[in-house]
Write a protein that holds these residues in place. Structure first.
Motif, PDB file in Angstrom:
ATOM      1  N   TYR A  56      26.771  81.025  85.781  1.00  0.00           N
ATOM      2  CA  TYR A  56      26.885  81.377  84.370  1.00  0.00           C
ATOM      3  C   TYR A  56      25.668  82.186  83.944  1.00  0.00           C
ATOM      4  CZ  TYR A  56      30.361  77.695  84.632  1.00  0.00           C
ATOM      5  OH  TYR A  56      31.440  76.931  84.982  1.00  0.00           O
TER       6      TYR A  56
ATOM      7  N   GLU B  83      24.847  69.522  80.142  1.00  0.00           N
ATOM      8  CA  GLU B  83      26.314  69.507  80.203  1.00  0.00           C
ATOM      9  C   GLU B  83      26.806  69.766  81.623  1.00  0.00           C
ATOM     10  OE1 GLU B  83      28.560  68.947  77.625  1.00  0.00           O
ATOM     11  OE2 GLU B  83      26.810  68.380  76.419  1.00  0.00           O
TER      12      GLU B  83
ATOM     13  N   ASN C  41      35.214  75.499  85.369  1.00  0.00           N
ATOM     14  CA  ASN C  41      35.889  74.567  84.472  1.00  0.00           C
ATOM     15  C   ASN C  41      35.352  74.637  83.041  1.00  0.00           C
ATOM     16  OD1 ASN C  41      33.504  73.628  85.364  1.00  0.00           O
ATOM     17  ND2 ASN C  41      34.226  71.611  86.007  1.00  0.00           N
ATOM     18  N   HIS C  42      34.485  75.627  82.806  1.00  0.00           N
ATOM     19  CA  HIS C  42      34.017  75.859  81.439  1.00  0.00           C
ATOM     20  C   HIS C  42      34.372  77.290  81.086  1.00  0.00           C
ATOM     21  CE1 HIS C  42      31.627  72.182  81.559  1.00  0.00           C
ATOM     22  NE2 HIS C  42      31.334  72.533  82.793  1.00  0.00           N
ATOM     23  N   THR C  43      35.057  77.478  79.992  1.00  0.00           N
ATOM     24  CA  THR C  43      35.430  78.842  79.630  1.00  0.00           C
ATOM     25  C   THR C  43      34.308  79.492  78.835  1.00  0.00           C
ATOM     26  OG1 THR C  43      36.407  78.182  77.548  1.00  0.00           O
ATOM     27  CG2 THR C  43      37.856  78.166  79.472  1.00  0.00           C
ATOM     28  N   ARG C  44      34.406  80.799  78.736  1.00  0.00           N
ATOM     29  CA  ARG C  44      33.412  81.571  78.003  1.00  0.00           C
ATOM     30  C   ARG C  44      33.305  81.077  76.552  1.00  0.00           C
ATOM     31  NH1 ARG C  44      33.951  85.943  74.853  1.00  0.00           N
ATOM     32  NH2 ARG C  44      32.182  87.378  74.690  1.00  0.00           N
ATOM     33  N   SER C  45      34.478  80.852  75.938  1.00  0.00           N
ATOM     34  CA  SER C  45      34.434  80.448  74.526  1.00  0.00           C
ATOM     35  C   SER C  45      33.864  79.044  74.367  1.00  0.00           C
ATOM     36  CB  SER C  45      35.803  80.577  73.877  1.00  0.00           C
ATOM     37  OG  SER C  45      36.710  79.732  74.514  1.00  0.00           O
ATOM     38  N   GLU C  46      34.108  78.176  75.344  1.00  0.00           N
ATOM     39  CA  GLU C  46      33.534  76.816  75.271  1.00  0.00           C
ATOM     40  C   GLU C  46      32.002  76.889  75.318  1.00  0.00           C
ATOM     41  OE1 GLU C  46      37.035  74.336  77.576  1.00  0.00           O
ATOM     42  OE2 GLU C  46      35.099  74.612  78.557  1.00  0.00           O
ATOM     43  N   ILE C  47      31.516  77.724  76.227  1.00  0.00           N
ATOM     44  CA  ILE C  47      30.061  77.845  76.374  1.00  0.00           C
ATOM     45  C   ILE C  47      29.455  78.492  75.130  1.00  0.00           C
ATOM     46  CG2 ILE C  47      28.206  78.887  77.750  1.00  0.00           C
ATOM     47  CD1 ILE C  47      30.057  78.529  80.191  1.00  0.00           C
TER      48      ILE C  47
ATOM     49  N   LYS D  64      30.585  78.262  72.148  1.00  0.00           N
ATOM     50  CA  LYS D  64      30.606  77.258  71.079  1.00  0.00           C
ATOM     51  C   LYS D  64      29.449  76.271  71.261  1.00  0.00           C
ATOM     52  CE  LYS D  64      33.801  74.178  68.817  1.00  0.00           C
ATOM     53  NZ  LYS D  64      34.916  73.272  69.058  1.00  0.00           N
ATOM     54  N   LEU D  65      29.244  75.900  72.504  1.00  0.00           N
ATOM     55  CA  LEU D  65      28.171  74.956  72.829  1.00  0.00           C
ATOM     56  C   LEU D  65      26.801  75.553  72.471  1.00  0.00           C
ATOM     57  CD1 LEU D  65      27.569  72.253  74.393  1.00  0.00           C
ATOM     58  CD2 LEU D  65      27.323  73.672  76.425  1.00  0.00           C
TER      59      LEU D  65
ATOM     60  N   ILE E 153      26.475  72.330  83.416  1.00  0.00           N
ATOM     61  CA  ILE E 153      26.995  73.683  83.603  1.00  0.00           C
ATOM     62  C   ILE E 153      25.988  74.420  84.481  1.00  0.00           C
ATOM     63  CG2 ILE E 153      27.690  75.835  82.454  1.00  0.00           C
ATOM     64  CD1 ILE E 153      28.383  74.090  79.992  1.00  0.00           C
TER      65      ILE E 153
END
Lengths: 163, 252
Positions: free
Chosen positions: A44, A72, A5-11, A13-14, A74
Protein backbone atom coordinates in the motif's frame (compact mmCIF):
# COMPACT_ATOMS: atom_id res chain seq x y z
CA UNK A 1 2.06 -10.99 -2.41
CA UNK A 2 -0.32 -8.61 -0.71
CA UNK A 3 -3.80 -9.77 0.11
CA UNK A 4 -5.84 -6.89 -1.17
CA UNK A 5 -8.52 -7.27 1.45
CA UNK A 6 -8.57 -3.52 2.00
CA UNK A 7 -9.98 -1.35 -0.74
CA UNK A 8 -8.72 2.07 -1.68
CA UNK A 9 -11.86 3.74 -0.35
CA UNK A 10 -11.65 1.85 2.96
CA UNK A 11 -8.08 3.03 3.47
CA UNK A 12 -9.02 6.55 2.46
CA UNK A 13 -11.81 6.55 5.02
CA UNK A 14 -9.49 5.20 7.68
CA UNK A 15 -6.76 7.76 6.99
CA UNK A 16 -9.28 10.59 6.96
CA UNK A 17 -9.42 10.24 10.74
CA UNK A 18 -5.89 11.61 11.02
CA UNK A 19 -5.95 15.23 12.14
CA UNK A 20 -3.57 17.93 11.04
CA UNK A 21 -1.21 18.05 14.03
CA UNK A 22 -1.07 21.86 13.99
CA UNK A 23 -4.81 22.46 13.45
CA UNK A 24 -6.53 19.39 14.94
CA UNK A 25 -10.07 20.44 13.90
CA UNK A 26 -9.32 19.51 10.30
CA UNK A 27 -8.07 16.21 8.91
CA UNK A 28 -5.48 15.48 6.26
CA UNK A 29 -8.05 14.65 3.61
CA UNK A 30 -10.02 17.89 4.08
CA UNK A 31 -6.73 19.79 3.90
CA UNK A 32 -6.05 18.26 0.49
CA UNK A 33 -2.79 16.65 1.64
CA UNK A 34 -3.91 13.06 1.19
CA UNK A 35 -3.75 12.60 -2.57
CA UNK A 36 -4.15 8.90 -3.27
CA UNK A 37 -3.64 5.34 -2.11
CA UNK A 38 -2.11 2.95 -4.61
CA UNK A 39 -2.57 -0.75 -3.99
CA UNK A 40 -0.23 -3.04 -5.84
CA UNK A 41 1.49 -6.38 -5.38
CA UNK A 42 4.20 -4.56 -3.44
CA UNK A 43 1.78 -3.19 -0.88
CA UNK A 44 0.00 0.00 0.00
CA UNK A 45 1.50 3.29 -1.11
CA UNK A 46 -0.04 6.41 0.40
CA UNK A 47 0.59 9.54 -1.68
CA UNK A 48 0.90 12.64 0.41
CA UNK A 49 1.67 16.18 -0.70
CA UNK A 50 3.46 18.67 1.57
CA UNK A 51 1.70 21.97 2.29
CA UNK A 52 4.76 24.12 2.95
CA UNK A 53 8.28 22.95 2.09
CA UNK A 54 9.59 23.20 5.63
CA UNK A 55 6.40 22.33 7.49
CA UNK A 56 7.48 20.23 10.49
CA UNK A 57 4.02 18.67 10.67
CA UNK A 58 4.80 16.54 7.61
CA UNK A 59 7.04 14.14 9.52
CA UNK A 60 4.37 13.75 12.21
CA UNK A 61 1.68 13.08 9.60
CA UNK A 62 3.79 10.40 7.88
CA UNK A 63 4.39 8.79 11.23
CA UNK A 64 0.66 8.90 12.09
CA UNK A 65 -0.32 7.31 8.76
CA UNK A 66 2.13 4.43 9.14
CA UNK A 67 1.15 3.86 12.77
CA UNK A 68 -2.56 3.77 11.92
CA UNK A 69 -2.07 1.37 9.01
CA UNK A 70 0.11 -0.88 11.16
CA UNK A 71 -2.51 -0.98 13.91
CA UNK A 72 -5.05 -2.18 11.33
CA UNK A 73 -2.56 -4.78 10.02
CA UNK A 74 -2.48 -3.10 6.64
CA UNK A 75 0.97 -4.06 5.43
CA UNK A 76 3.40 -3.56 3.83
CA UNK A 77 2.71 0.17 3.70
CA UNK A 78 4.73 3.23 2.82
CA UNK A 79 4.18 6.96 2.39
CA UNK A 80 5.47 8.74 -0.70
CA UNK A 81 5.73 12.51 -0.74
CA UNK A 82 4.72 13.96 -4.09
CA UNK A 83 5.57 17.50 -5.11
CA UNK A 84 3.74 17.73 -8.37
CA UNK A 85 1.24 19.25 -8.72
CA UNK A 86 2.13 21.62 -5.88
CA UNK A 87 -0.35 21.80 -3.00
CA UNK A 88 -2.66 24.78 -3.00
CA UNK A 89 -5.21 26.00 -0.46
CA UNK A 90 -7.77 25.69 -3.28
CA UNK A 91 -7.76 21.93 -2.52
CA UNK A 92 -9.17 22.52 0.95
CA UNK A 93 -12.78 21.44 1.18
CA UNK A 94 -15.54 23.94 2.00
CA UNK A 95 -16.18 21.84 5.08
CA UNK A 96 -12.57 22.34 6.19
CA UNK A 97 -12.83 26.09 5.64
CA UNK A 98 -16.00 26.21 7.74
CA UNK A 99 -14.27 24.24 10.53
CA UNK A 100 -11.30 26.60 10.46
CA UNK A 101 -13.60 29.58 10.84
CA UNK A 102 -15.38 28.03 13.81
CA UNK A 103 -11.99 27.31 15.35
CA UNK A 104 -11.12 31.03 15.08
CA UNK A 105 -8.88 30.93 12.00
CA UNK A 106 -9.96 32.96 8.97
CA UNK A 107 -10.02 30.51 6.03
CA UNK A 108 -7.90 31.15 2.92
CA UNK A 109 -9.28 33.19 0.04
CA UNK A 110 -9.03 31.63 -3.42
CA UNK A 111 -5.38 31.50 -4.54
CA UNK A 112 -6.17 33.88 -7.42
CA UNK A 113 -6.06 36.61 -4.76
CA UNK A 114 -2.36 35.86 -4.58
CA UNK A 115 -1.32 37.07 -8.00
CA UNK A 116 0.18 40.42 -7.06
CA UNK A 117 3.13 40.55 -4.67
CA UNK A 118 1.48 43.24 -2.58
CA UNK A 119 -2.13 42.19 -2.98
CA UNK A 120 -4.28 43.93 -0.39
CA UNK A 121 -7.08 41.51 0.35
CA UNK A 122 -10.02 41.95 2.65
CA UNK A 123 -9.92 39.31 5.37
CA UNK A 124 -13.08 38.86 7.41
CA UNK A 125 -12.87 38.41 11.17
CA UNK A 126 -13.79 34.79 11.97
CA UNK A 127 -15.48 35.90 15.20
CA UNK A 128 -17.71 38.85 14.24
CA UNK A 129 -17.43 38.65 10.43
CA UNK A 130 -16.32 42.28 10.16
CA UNK A 131 -14.35 43.30 7.08
CA UNK A 132 -12.67 46.05 9.09
CA UNK A 133 -9.47 44.14 9.92
CA UNK A 134 -5.77 44.91 9.70
CA UNK A 135 -2.64 42.87 9.14
CA UNK A 136 -0.32 42.63 12.16
CA UNK A 137 2.29 40.33 10.60
CA UNK A 138 2.52 38.27 7.41
CA UNK A 139 3.96 35.43 9.49
CA UNK A 140 2.29 33.61 12.35
CA UNK A 141 2.71 30.65 14.69
CA UNK A 142 3.04 28.24 11.74
CA UNK A 143 4.27 28.81 8.16
CA UNK A 144 0.73 28.70 6.79
CA UNK A 145 -0.75 31.55 8.83
CA UNK A 146 -0.60 35.36 9.13
CA UNK A 147 -1.62 37.48 12.11
CA UNK A 148 -4.55 39.90 11.89
CA UNK A 149 -6.60 42.00 14.25
CA UNK A 150 -10.27 42.91 14.01
CA UNK A 151 -10.77 46.67 14.36
CA UNK A 152 -14.39 46.20 15.44
CA UNK A 153 -14.39 43.41 18.04
CA UNK A 154 -10.67 44.06 18.73
CA UNK A 155 -9.81 40.36 18.76
CA UNK A 156 -6.52 39.29 17.24
CA UNK A 157 -6.89 36.26 14.95
CA UNK A 158 -4.98 34.11 12.50
CA UNK A 159 -5.58 33.95 8.77
CA UNK A 160 -4.72 30.81 6.81
CA UNK A 161 -2.78 32.31 3.87
CA UNK A 162 -3.94 31.50 0.37
CA UNK A 163 -1.21 29.48 -1.23
CA UNK B 1 29.94 17.42 -18.27
CA UNK B 2 26.68 15.57 -18.82
CA UNK B 3 23.33 17.27 -18.41
CA UNK B 4 22.77 15.27 -15.24
CA UNK B 5 26.05 16.51 -13.77
CA UNK B 6 25.15 20.07 -14.71
CA UNK B 7 21.77 19.69 -13.02
CA UNK B 8 23.45 18.29 -9.89
CA UNK B 9 25.61 21.41 -9.79
CA UNK B 10 22.65 23.72 -10.36
CA UNK B 11 20.44 22.12 -7.69
CA UNK B 12 23.30 22.01 -5.19
CA UNK B 13 23.93 25.69 -5.70
CA UNK B 14 20.25 26.59 -5.23
CA UNK B 15 20.08 24.27 -2.22
CA UNK B 16 23.23 25.73 -0.65
CA UNK B 17 21.88 29.26 -1.06
CA UNK B 18 18.71 28.25 0.77
CA UNK B 19 20.56 26.36 3.51
CA UNK B 20 23.04 29.11 4.37
CA UNK B 21 20.31 31.76 4.32
CA UNK B 22 18.29 29.59 6.64
CA UNK B 23 21.22 29.39 9.04
CA UNK B 24 21.65 33.17 9.17
CA UNK B 25 17.91 33.81 9.58
CA UNK B 26 17.65 31.20 12.34
CA UNK B 27 20.38 33.00 14.30
CA UNK B 28 17.74 35.67 15.02
CA UNK B 29 15.56 33.20 16.93
CA UNK B 30 14.70 34.82 20.30
CA UNK B 31 16.81 37.90 19.44
CA UNK B 32 14.52 39.86 17.09
CA UNK B 33 13.44 43.39 18.04
CA UNK B 34 9.77 42.43 18.44
CA UNK B 35 7.91 39.14 18.90
CA UNK B 36 6.14 39.28 15.51
CA UNK B 37 9.49 39.73 13.82
CA UNK B 38 10.98 36.81 15.71
CA UNK B 39 8.18 34.69 14.23
CA UNK B 40 8.66 36.16 10.76
CA UNK B 41 12.43 35.57 10.65
CA UNK B 42 12.15 32.01 11.88
CA UNK B 43 9.25 31.33 9.49
CA UNK B 44 11.46 32.45 6.63
CA UNK B 45 14.30 30.30 7.98
CA UNK B 46 11.95 27.32 8.00
CA UNK B 47 10.86 27.95 4.41
CA UNK B 48 14.54 28.04 3.42
CA UNK B 49 15.32 24.80 5.25
CA UNK B 50 12.43 23.11 3.47
CA UNK B 51 13.60 24.41 0.12
CA UNK B 52 17.19 23.29 0.82
CA UNK B 53 15.93 19.85 1.80
CA UNK B 54 14.03 19.35 -1.47
CA UNK B 55 16.84 20.67 -3.66
CA UNK B 56 19.63 18.74 -1.96
CA UNK B 57 17.50 15.60 -1.91
CA UNK B 58 17.09 15.90 -5.67
CA UNK B 59 20.80 16.67 -6.11
CA UNK B 60 21.63 13.52 -4.14
CA UNK B 61 19.38 11.45 -6.42
CA UNK B 62 20.99 12.95 -9.51
CA UNK B 63 24.50 12.12 -8.26
CA UNK B 64 23.41 8.49 -8.01
CA UNK B 65 25.76 7.66 -5.13
CA UNK B 66 23.00 7.14 -2.63
CA UNK B 67 23.62 10.47 -0.90
CA UNK B 68 20.76 11.97 1.09
CA UNK B 69 20.12 15.66 1.68
CA UNK B 70 21.72 15.22 5.12
CA UNK B 71 24.91 13.79 3.60
CA UNK B 72 25.18 16.82 1.34
CA UNK B 73 24.43 19.30 4.11
CA UNK B 74 26.61 17.80 6.82
CA UNK B 75 29.47 16.12 4.99
CA UNK B 76 30.75 18.64 2.51
CA UNK B 77 33.44 21.16 3.39
CA UNK B 78 33.64 24.84 2.37
CA UNK B 79 35.16 24.36 -1.13
CA UNK B 80 32.31 21.94 -1.95
CA UNK B 81 29.66 24.51 -0.99
CA UNK B 82 28.57 26.67 -3.91
CA UNK B 83 26.33 29.29 -2.29
CA UNK B 84 26.75 32.94 -3.23
CA UNK B 85 28.91 34.90 -0.79
CA UNK B 86 26.06 37.27 0.14
CA UNK B 87 24.29 34.42 1.94
CA UNK B 88 27.13 33.75 4.40
CA UNK B 89 27.96 37.30 5.55
CA UNK B 90 27.32 37.74 9.28
CA UNK B 91 24.46 40.03 10.31
CA UNK B 92 25.51 43.41 11.69
CA UNK B 93 22.04 44.47 12.77
CA UNK B 94 18.36 44.18 11.87
CA UNK B 95 18.72 46.62 8.94
CA UNK B 96 21.47 44.45 7.45
CA UNK B 97 19.26 41.35 7.69
CA UNK B 98 16.31 43.11 6.06
CA UNK B 99 18.37 44.64 3.24
CA UNK B 100 20.08 41.31 2.49
CA UNK B 101 16.77 39.47 2.56
CA UNK B 102 15.24 42.04 0.22
CA UNK B 103 18.11 41.59 -2.26
CA UNK B 104 18.04 37.78 -2.13
CA UNK B 105 14.29 37.21 -1.83
CA UNK B 106 13.56 39.52 -4.76
CA UNK B 107 16.11 37.56 -6.79
CA UNK B 108 14.56 34.27 -5.70
CA UNK B 109 11.02 35.42 -6.41
CA UNK B 110 11.89 36.13 -10.07
CA UNK B 111 14.19 33.08 -10.30
CA UNK B 112 11.60 30.60 -9.04
CA UNK B 113 8.83 32.28 -11.07
CA UNK B 114 10.92 31.51 -14.16
CA UNK B 115 11.77 27.99 -12.97
CA UNK B 116 8.08 27.03 -12.66
CA UNK B 117 8.27 26.53 -16.44
CA UNK B 118 11.50 24.51 -16.30
CA UNK B 119 11.46 21.47 -18.57
CA UNK B 120 12.73 19.41 -15.61
CA UNK B 121 9.57 18.34 -13.76
CA UNK B 122 11.14 18.14 -10.32
CA UNK B 123 12.76 21.58 -10.61
CA UNK B 124 9.43 23.01 -11.80
CA UNK B 125 7.56 21.37 -8.89
CA UNK B 126 10.02 22.67 -6.27
CA UNK B 127 9.87 26.13 -7.89
CA UNK B 128 6.07 26.14 -7.72
CA UNK B 129 6.30 25.84 -3.93
CA UNK B 130 9.31 28.13 -3.51
CA UNK B 131 7.86 31.01 -5.51
CA UNK B 132 4.83 31.34 -3.23
CA UNK B 133 7.06 31.47 -0.18
CA UNK B 134 9.57 33.86 -1.78
CA UNK B 135 6.74 36.26 -2.58
CA UNK B 136 5.91 36.60 1.13
CA UNK B 137 9.59 37.10 1.96
CA UNK B 138 9.93 39.77 -0.72
CA UNK B 139 6.78 41.65 0.36
CA UNK B 140 7.77 41.49 4.02
CA UNK B 141 11.34 42.73 3.55
CA UNK B 142 10.27 45.44 1.07
CA UNK B 143 7.96 46.89 3.73
CA UNK B 144 10.72 46.81 6.33
CA UNK B 145 13.41 48.37 4.15
CA UNK B 146 11.09 51.27 3.29
CA UNK B 147 10.09 51.65 6.95
CA UNK B 148 13.71 51.64 8.14
CA UNK B 149 15.18 53.71 5.32
CA UNK B 150 12.45 56.33 5.53
CA UNK B 151 12.40 56.17 9.34
CA UNK B 152 14.55 57.86 11.96
CA UNK B 153 18.01 59.27 11.26
CA UNK B 154 19.54 56.26 12.97
CA UNK B 155 17.49 53.63 11.10
CA UNK B 156 18.15 55.44 7.82
CA UNK B 157 21.90 55.56 8.51
CA UNK B 158 21.98 51.84 9.27
CA UNK B 159 19.92 50.92 6.20
CA UNK B 160 22.25 52.92 3.95
CA UNK B 161 25.27 51.34 5.65
CA UNK B 162 23.80 47.86 5.05
CA UNK B 163 23.19 48.52 1.36
CA UNK B 164 26.73 49.93 0.94
CA UNK B 165 28.16 46.79 2.50
CA UNK B 166 25.93 44.31 0.63
CA UNK B 167 25.89 45.87 -2.82
CA UNK B 168 29.36 44.51 -3.82
CA UNK B 169 27.97 40.99 -3.34
CA UNK B 170 24.91 41.34 -5.58
CA UNK B 171 26.47 40.79 -9.00
CA UNK B 172 27.44 37.25 -8.02
CA UNK B 173 23.75 36.28 -7.91
CA UNK B 174 23.65 36.71 -11.69
CA UNK B 175 26.84 34.82 -12.54
CA UNK B 176 26.58 31.92 -14.93
CA UNK B 177 28.92 29.03 -15.66
CA UNK B 178 29.06 26.17 -18.17
CA UNK B 179 26.48 24.18 -16.24
CA UNK B 180 24.01 27.09 -16.38
CA UNK B 181 24.55 27.55 -20.08
CA UNK B 182 24.00 23.87 -20.82
CA UNK B 183 20.82 23.82 -18.73
CA UNK B 184 19.56 27.08 -20.16
CA UNK B 185 19.84 25.66 -23.66
CA UNK B 186 17.83 22.63 -22.52
CA UNK B 187 15.12 24.85 -20.99
CA UNK B 188 15.91 23.58 -17.48
CA UNK B 189 17.62 26.61 -15.91
CA UNK B 190 16.33 30.19 -15.75
CA UNK B 191 17.77 33.06 -17.78
CA UNK B 192 19.46 35.31 -15.19
CA UNK B 193 19.68 38.25 -17.61
CA UNK B 194 15.90 38.46 -17.75
CA UNK B 195 15.72 38.10 -13.97
CA UNK B 196 18.22 40.91 -13.51
CA UNK B 197 15.99 43.44 -15.28
CA UNK B 198 13.00 42.66 -13.03
CA UNK B 199 15.22 42.50 -9.94
CA UNK B 200 16.85 45.89 -10.64
CA UNK B 201 13.47 47.49 -11.18
CA UNK B 202 12.08 46.31 -7.85
CA UNK B 203 15.26 47.07 -5.89
CA UNK B 204 15.51 50.57 -7.34
CA UNK B 205 11.85 51.33 -6.67
CA UNK B 206 12.20 50.12 -3.07
CA UNK B 207 15.46 52.03 -2.59
CA UNK B 208 13.85 55.22 -3.88
CA UNK B 209 10.83 54.80 -1.58
CA UNK B 210 13.25 54.15 1.31
CA UNK B 211 15.21 57.33 0.44
CA UNK B 212 18.44 55.36 0.26
CA UNK B 213 21.09 56.16 -2.33
CA UNK B 214 22.90 53.78 -4.64
CA UNK B 215 26.41 52.93 -3.37
CA UNK B 216 29.07 54.61 -5.49
CA UNK B 217 31.67 51.82 -5.23
CA UNK B 218 31.14 49.43 -8.12
CA UNK B 219 33.65 46.75 -7.07
CA UNK B 220 32.02 43.28 -7.04
CA UNK B 221 33.12 40.17 -5.13
CA UNK B 222 32.97 36.73 -6.68
CA UNK B 223 33.96 33.16 -5.85
CA UNK B 224 31.22 31.46 -3.81
CA UNK B 225 29.74 29.57 -6.72
CA UNK B 226 33.23 28.18 -7.47
CA UNK B 227 33.80 27.14 -3.86
CA UNK B 228 35.98 30.11 -2.88
CA UNK B 229 34.34 31.52 0.23
CA UNK B 230 34.74 34.21 2.85
CA UNK B 231 36.07 33.15 6.25
CA UNK B 232 32.50 33.15 7.58
CA UNK B 233 31.33 29.96 5.86
CA UNK B 234 33.85 27.85 7.78
CA UNK B 235 32.44 29.15 11.07
CA UNK B 236 28.89 28.34 9.95
CA UNK B 237 29.79 24.80 8.91
CA UNK B 238 31.84 24.08 12.02
CA UNK B 239 28.75 24.72 14.11
CA UNK B 240 26.13 23.30 11.73
CA UNK B 241 28.06 20.09 11.05
CA UNK B 242 29.43 19.54 14.54
CA UNK B 243 27.10 16.74 15.56
CA UNK B 244 27.48 14.68 12.39
CA UNK B 245 31.25 15.18 12.41
CA UNK B 246 31.62 14.20 16.05
CA UNK B 247 29.07 11.37 15.95
CA UNK B 248 28.83 10.15 12.35
CA UNK B 249 25.44 8.67 11.43
CA UNK B 250 23.82 9.91 14.65
CA UNK B 251 20.04 9.86 14.31
CA UNK B 252 17.26 11.65 16.17
Amino acid sequence: MVKTNHTRSEIFKLLSAIPDPEIPVVNIQEMGMLRDVIISEEGYNVLLTPTYTGCPAMAQIQHDILALLASEHIAPAKVTLILEPAWTTDWMSEQAKEKLKKYGIAPPLHSSCNQGVFANNTIHCPLCNSANTSLISRFGSTPCKSLYQCNDCKEPFEYFKCH
Amino acid sequence: MTEQQALYKYCTQLGDNALIQSYRLAEWCSRAPILEEDLALTNMALDMTGRAQLLLQYAGQLAGKGQTEDDLAYRRSEPEYSNSLIMELPDDDFAFTMVRQLLTSTFEYFLYSALTSSTDKTVAAIAAKAVKEAKYHMAHTTDWVIRLGDGTDESSRRTQQALNKLWPYTEELFETDDAHKMLLAAGIAADVNKIKASWSEHINATRTAAKITMPSDDYQHSGGTRGIHTEYLGHILSEMQYLQRAYPDAKW
